[in-house]
Design an enzyme around this catalytic site. Structure first.
Site, PDB file in Angstrom:
ATOM      1  N   ARG A 104       0.855  -1.200   0.000  1.00  0.00           N
ATOM      2  CA  ARG A 104       0.000   0.000   0.000  1.00  0.00           C
ATOM      3  C   ARG A 104       0.878   1.232   0.000  1.00  0.00           C
ATOM      4  O   ARG A 104       1.758   1.365   0.853  1.00  0.00           O
ATOM      5  CB  ARG A 104      -0.868   0.027   1.258  1.00  0.00           C
ATOM      6  CG  ARG A 104      -1.926  -0.992   1.281  1.00  0.00           C
ATOM      7  CD  ARG A 104      -3.060  -0.639   2.208  1.00  0.00           C
ATOM      8  NE  ARG A 104      -2.686  -0.049   3.491  1.00  0.00           N
ATOM      9  CZ  ARG A 104      -3.569   0.358   4.382  1.00  0.00           C
ATOM     10  NH1 ARG A 104      -4.871   0.244   4.127  1.00  0.00           N
ATOM     11  NH2 ARG A 104      -3.194   0.861   5.527  1.00  0.00           N
ATOM     12  N   THR A 108      -1.323   7.427  -0.467  1.00  0.00           N
ATOM     13  CA  THR A 108      -2.628   7.271  -1.138  1.00  0.00           C
ATOM     14  C   THR A 108      -3.379   6.022  -0.683  1.00  0.00           C
ATOM     15  O   THR A 108      -4.572   5.889  -0.953  1.00  0.00           O
ATOM     16  CB  THR A 108      -2.430   7.157  -2.661  1.00  0.00           C
ATOM     17  OG1 THR A 108      -1.709   5.933  -2.914  1.00  0.00           O
ATOM     18  CG2 THR A 108      -1.656   8.332  -3.223  1.00  0.00           C
ATOM     19  N   ASP A 200      -0.044  -3.436  12.043  1.00  0.00           N
ATOM     20  CA  ASP A 200       0.491  -3.777  10.717  1.00  0.00           C
ATOM     21  C   ASP A 200       0.867  -5.265  10.707  1.00  0.00           C
ATOM     22  O   ASP A 200       1.840  -5.684  11.358  1.00  0.00           O
ATOM     23  CB  ASP A 200       1.712  -2.906  10.412  1.00  0.00           C
ATOM     24  CG  ASP A 200       2.148  -3.059   8.980  1.00  0.00           C
ATOM     25  OD1 ASP A 200       2.158  -2.063   8.254  1.00  0.00           O
ATOM     26  OD2 ASP A 200       2.455  -4.197   8.559  1.00  0.00           O
ATOM     27  N   ASP A 203       4.516  -6.224   9.467  1.00  0.00           N
ATOM     28  CA  ASP A 203       5.557  -5.873  10.441  1.00  0.00           C
ATOM     29  C   ASP A 203       5.509  -6.788  11.650  1.00  0.00           C
ATOM     30  O   ASP A 203       6.555  -7.195  12.181  1.00  0.00           O
ATOM     31  CB  ASP A 203       5.393  -4.411  10.883  1.00  0.00           C
ATOM     32  CG  ASP A 203       5.884  -3.436   9.823  1.00  0.00           C
ATOM     33  OD1 ASP A 203       6.697  -3.845   8.974  1.00  0.00           O
ATOM     34  OD2 ASP A 203       5.434  -2.282   9.834  1.00  0.00           O
TER      35      ASP A 203
HETATM   36  C1  PRP Z   1      -1.296  -4.943   4.241  1.00  0.00           C
HETATM   37  C2  PRP Z   1      -2.124  -6.208   4.348  1.00  0.00           C
HETATM   38  C3  PRP Z   1      -2.917  -6.177   3.059  1.00  0.00           C
HETATM   39  C4  PRP Z   1      -3.164  -4.702   2.872  1.00  0.00           C
HETATM   40  C5  PRP Z   1      -4.570  -4.396   3.314  1.00  0.00           C
HETATM   41  O1  PRP Z   1      -0.207  -5.119   3.428  1.00  0.00           O
HETATM   42  O2  PRP Z   1      -1.351  -7.370   4.495  1.00  0.00           O
HETATM   43  O3  PRP Z   1      -2.234  -6.713   1.950  1.00  0.00           O
HETATM   44  O4  PRP Z   1      -2.236  -4.000   3.715  1.00  0.00           O
HETATM   45  O5  PRP Z   1      -4.883  -3.080   3.077  1.00  0.00           O
HETATM   46  P1  PRP Z   1      -5.932  -2.627   1.961  1.00  0.00           P
HETATM   47  O6  PRP Z   1      -7.125  -3.509   2.104  1.00  0.00           O
HETATM   48  O7  PRP Z   1      -6.218  -1.209   2.338  1.00  0.00           O
HETATM   49  O8  PRP Z   1      -5.278  -2.730   0.626  1.00  0.00           O
HETATM   50  P2  PRP Z   1       0.898  -3.985   3.193  1.00  0.00           P
HETATM   51  O9  PRP Z   1       0.554  -3.178   1.998  1.00  0.00           O
HETATM   52  O10 PRP Z   1       1.129  -3.252   4.460  1.00  0.00           O
HETATM   53  O11 PRP Z   1       2.169  -4.817   2.766  1.00  0.00           O
HETATM   54  P3  PRP Z   1       3.004  -5.941   3.583  1.00  0.00           P
HETATM   55  O12 PRP Z   1       2.152  -7.171   3.632  1.00  0.00           O
HETATM   56  O13 PRP Z   1       4.200  -6.107   2.735  1.00  0.00           O
HETATM   57  O14 PRP Z   1       3.311  -5.411   4.962  1.00  0.00           O
HETATM   58  N1  URA Z   2      -2.682  -3.363   6.699  1.00  0.00           N
HETATM   59  C1  URA Z   2      -2.384  -3.861   7.911  1.00  0.00           C
HETATM   60  O1  URA Z   2      -1.391  -4.585   8.075  1.00  0.00           O
HETATM   61  N2  URA Z   2      -3.176  -3.540   8.946  1.00  0.00           N
HETATM   62  C2  URA Z   2      -4.252  -2.749   8.807  1.00  0.00           C
HETATM   63  O2  URA Z   2      -4.963  -2.507   9.795  1.00  0.00           O
HETATM   64  C3  URA Z   2      -4.541  -2.247   7.538  1.00  0.00           C
HETATM   65  C4  URA Z   2      -3.748  -2.568   6.490  1.00  0.00           C
END
Ligand code: PRP
Ligand code: URA
Length: 209
Positions: A104, A108, A200, A203
């Site tokens: 993400r 944005t 998160d 993380d």
């Molecule tokens: C997180 C999560 C989803 C996304 C959800 O991933 O694991 O993939 O955010 O958010 P959304 O529904 O608003 O798109 P992130 O983009 O943080 O990446 P990561 O898994 O690499 O930490």
């Molecule tokens: N991605 C995450 O990991 N946690 C949230 O709450 C939203 C998006």
């Protein structure tokens, strides 16, 4: 029309509460996500079709039921979706695993693609998309758009925690995709994080913050 199923099994609910707790360490978090993946995977595979075959027990010949197919593909959305893969593979060890890489944009909140590698016969497989979090729905919608572009047809998606906004977005974009979750939370905050959520997921899984 898509099905939304919330798994209210007490074991799943207990583990989700442990995942929410900010004191849970990365190692504990990984173990719990794997365990919930297995428990949810067990329910998601409940309706896999069976076929009748004849086998021979040490006593006699008999008819027995075995899985008929289609074969399964697990597709985690990187990174955090990886947490579910090992639990589901314990149930269906011959499943193939594809990967879709999305993150993400911090400003944005839009999903940006950086990787996609799917099994060659994706069009013939039953696909389980995995991600712990369905927040705005942007990542899940983009991942499923991509999977469909590559030929995927028979798709469901599983998440630990979903926001109402994400459920609405995913259902609108992909009404043919069944959604399985362990909890539906209240809302998103100003940073598009799920409230109360678990923070998160990537993380916490990988200890990067
Ligand atoms: C997180 C999560 C989803 C996304 C959800 O991933 O694991 O993939 O955010 O958010 P959304 O529904 O608003 O798109 P992130 O983009 O943080 O990446 P990561 O898994 O690499 O930490
Ligand atoms: N991605 C995450 O990991 N946690 C949230 O709450 C939203 C998006």
């Amino acid at each position: 029309m898509a099905t939304l199923m919330v798994f209210d099994h007490p074991l799943i609910q207990h583990k989700v509460s442990m995942l929410r707790d900010k004191r849970t360490t990365s190692k504990e978090f990984r173990d719990l996500v794997k365990e919930v993946g297995l428990l949810m995977g067990y329910e998601i595979t409940r309706n896999l079709p069976l076929k009748e075959v004849t086998i021979e027990t040490p006593i006699c010949k008999t008819k027995a039921e075995v899985l008929e197919g289609p074969d399964i593909a697990i597709i985690p959305i990187l990174r955090a979706g990886l947490g579910f893969v090992d639990g589901i593979l314990e149930l269906v060890p011959n499943a193939k695993v594809g990967h879709v890489g999305l993150y993400r944009d911090p400003e944005t909140h839009e999903a940006i693609e950086y990787y996609c590698k799917l099994p060659e016969d994706i069009d013939k497989r039953r696909i389980i998309v995995t991600d712990p979090m369905l927040a705005t729905g942007g990542s899940a919608v983009a991942a499923i758009d991509l999977i469909k572009e590559k030929g995927g047809k028979d798709i469901c998606a599983m998440f630990l925690i979903a926001a109402p906004e994400g459920i609405a977005e995913l259902t609108k974009a992909h009404p043919d995709v069944d959604i399985y979750i362990a909890a539906k939370d209240e809302c998103l905050n100003e940073n598009a994080y799920i409230v109360p959520g678990l923070g998160d997921a990537g993380d916490r899984l990988f200890g990067t913050k």
